[in-house]
Design an enzyme around this catalytic site. Structure first.
Site, PDB file in Angstrom:
ATOM      1  N   ASP A 238       0.807  -1.222   0.000  1.00 49.01           N
ATOM      2  CA  ASP A 238       0.000   0.000   0.000  1.00 49.01           C
ATOM      3  C   ASP A 238       0.841   1.274   0.000  1.00 49.01           C
ATOM      4  O   ASP A 238       0.613   2.181   0.793  1.00 49.01           O
ATOM      5  CB  ASP A 238      -0.965  -0.006   1.196  1.00 49.01           C
ATOM      6  CG  ASP A 238      -2.061  -1.043   1.049  1.00 49.01           C
ATOM      7  OD1 ASP A 238      -3.140  -0.697   0.554  1.00 49.01           O
ATOM      8  OD2 ASP A 238      -1.813  -2.205   1.416  1.00 49.01           O
TER       9      ASP A 238
ATOM     10  N   HIS B 175       0.817   3.333  -2.519  1.00 50.76           N
ATOM     11  CA  HIS B 175      -0.090   4.295  -3.162  1.00 50.76           C
ATOM     12  C   HIS B 175       0.687   5.436  -3.837  1.00 50.76           C
ATOM     13  O   HIS B 175       0.432   6.625  -3.583  1.00 50.76           O
ATOM     14  CB  HIS B 175      -1.088   4.852  -2.149  1.00 50.76           C
ATOM     15  CG  HIS B 175      -2.160   3.867  -1.769  1.00 50.76           C
ATOM     16  ND1 HIS B 175      -3.350   3.768  -2.446  1.00 50.76           N
ATOM     17  CD2 HIS B 175      -2.194   2.912  -0.807  1.00 50.76           C
ATOM     18  CE1 HIS B 175      -4.088   2.818  -1.906  1.00 50.76           C
ATOM     19  NE2 HIS B 175      -3.405   2.269  -0.913  1.00 50.76           N
TER      20      HIS B 175
ATOM     21  N   ASP C  53      -1.414  -2.455  -4.325  1.00 48.75           N
ATOM     22  CA  ASP C  53      -1.587  -0.999  -4.287  1.00 48.75           C
ATOM     23  C   ASP C  53      -0.242  -0.269  -4.278  1.00 48.75           C
ATOM     24  O   ASP C  53      -0.014   0.654  -3.490  1.00 48.75           O
ATOM     25  CB  ASP C  53      -2.438  -0.572  -3.089  1.00 48.75           C
ATOM     26  CG  ASP C  53      -3.926  -0.796  -3.317  1.00 48.75           C
ATOM     27  OD1 ASP C  53      -4.295  -1.168  -4.455  1.00 48.75           O
ATOM     28  OD2 ASP C  53      -4.721  -0.608  -2.381  1.00 48.75           O
TER      29      ASP C  53
ATOM     30  N   ASN D 213      -6.452  -3.337  -5.202  1.00 46.06           N
ATOM     31  CA  ASN D 213      -7.722  -2.859  -5.749  1.00 46.06           C
ATOM     32  C   ASN D 213      -7.609  -1.462  -6.351  1.00 46.06           C
ATOM     33  O   ASN D 213      -8.480  -1.040  -7.111  1.00 46.06           O
ATOM     34  CB  ASN D 213      -8.804  -2.873  -4.661  1.00 46.06           C
ATOM     35  CG  ASN D 213      -8.442  -2.019  -3.458  1.00 46.06           C
ATOM     36  OD1 ASN D 213      -7.374  -2.189  -2.873  1.00 46.06           O
ATOM     37  ND2 ASN D 213      -9.317  -1.104  -3.070  1.00 46.06           N
ATOM     38  N   HIS D 214      -6.530  -0.735  -6.049  1.00 44.83           N
ATOM     39  CA  HIS D 214      -6.339   0.591  -6.642  1.00 44.83           C
ATOM     40  C   HIS D 214      -5.634   0.517  -7.991  1.00 44.83           C
ATOM     41  O   HIS D 214      -5.854   1.377  -8.856  1.00 44.83           O
ATOM     42  CB  HIS D 214      -5.535   1.489  -5.693  1.00 44.83           C
ATOM     43  CG  HIS D 214      -6.354   2.125  -4.624  1.00 44.83           C
ATOM     44  ND1 HIS D 214      -6.686   3.463  -4.619  1.00 44.83           N
ATOM     45  CD2 HIS D 214      -6.922   1.601  -3.511  1.00 44.83           C
ATOM     46  CE1 HIS D 214      -7.418   3.731  -3.557  1.00 44.83           C
ATOM     47  NE2 HIS D 214      -7.569   2.621  -2.858  1.00 44.83           N
TER      48      HIS D 214
END
Length: 252
Positions: free
Chosen positions: A17, A19, A57, A124-125
């Site tokens: 994650d 991001h 992610d 999921n991103h």
């Protein structure tokens, strides 16, 4: 314990994650995600990790901006490539079983001096988008489900695995890695819509009722284990909601 254990120890640095690209236009926080990822890479190198395992992610969006892609490629190039560092992991899998394009692991490419192998699933991103035509090989015009991780994979800086091409029939083929006497099997499952994956889990554990046309098409999840499975340390990397959020089908 005992003499020679370092030669058998696999150092896996795990991150998730990051991001990359989050709030990239913000005047103050715009570079935060890249600084965090740079720190992850630096820590992995400082720990003399045999590999960096990213659990989804990596990017904040599945279509990151050109600025985000450029910054990500720069950070990877500066930290992944190292002609003076040997990679001591034997890759025993077949590339066609674990990677979208079917080729081998990047550090075995004689044209690339990889010192820090990076393996990543999608979340999921940054999940693949586009039209998937079943029965067509990856890379053809009719197989167009791609993500930013496909770009990194083709750049030979990241090994992208765990890509699901058919949520109704998921085949879990592991990365088979060996160092000394240690054998490591890493299974990867990139993010699948929770309700869809929940149905696949259930079809694996239960006999599908013949009264349900939908469930009759589900083949569930197949674990493609090595023949001498007891000799391997198995690791599962996935990116899903573990608990249910209001409904009994939106978690695993």
């Amino acid at each position: 314990e005992g003499e020679g254990t370092d030669a058998d120890s696999v150092r896996v640095f795990v991150a998730t994650d990051t991001h990359l690209g989050y709030a990239e236009s913000h005047p103050v926080r715009g570079g935060d995600s890249f600084k965090s990822f740079e720190e992850v890479l630096a820590l992995a190198r400082a720990a003399d990790a045999d590999m960096l395992l990213l659990a989804g992610d990596l990017f904040h969006e599945n279509k990151p901006s050109r600025g985000t892609m450029t910054a990500t490629l720069r950070l990877l190039r500066e930290n992944v490539l190292d002609a003076e560092k040997a990679v001591n992991l034997e890759f025993l899998s077949s590339g066609k079983d674990v990677f979208p394009d079917g080729r081998g692991v990047n550090y075995m490419d004689p044209c690339f001096a990889v010192g820090l192998p990076v393996f990543s699933i999608h979340g999921n991103h940054d999940d693949p988008t586009g039209t998937l035509m079943k029965g067509n090989p990856a890379g053809t015009a009719s197989h167009t489900q791609t993500s930013a991780l496909d770009v990194l994979h083709q750049s030979n800086l990241v090994n992208y695995f765990g890509k699901v091409t058919d949520p109704d029939d998921i085949k879990m083929a592991p990365l088979l890695l060996k160092k000394g006497n240690t054998r490591l099997a890493i299974y990867g499952l990139g993010n699948v819509r929770d309700e869809r994956l929940n149905a696949s889990w259930k079809s694996t554990l239960e006999a599908a009722p013949t009264s349900s046309p939908r469930k009759k098409t589900l083949k569930g999840i197949s674990w493609l284990r090595p023949e001498d499975d007891a000799d391997w340390v198995s690791v599962l990397t996935l990116h899903q909601n573990r608990v249910f959020r209001g409904r009994e089908s939106n978690g695993i």
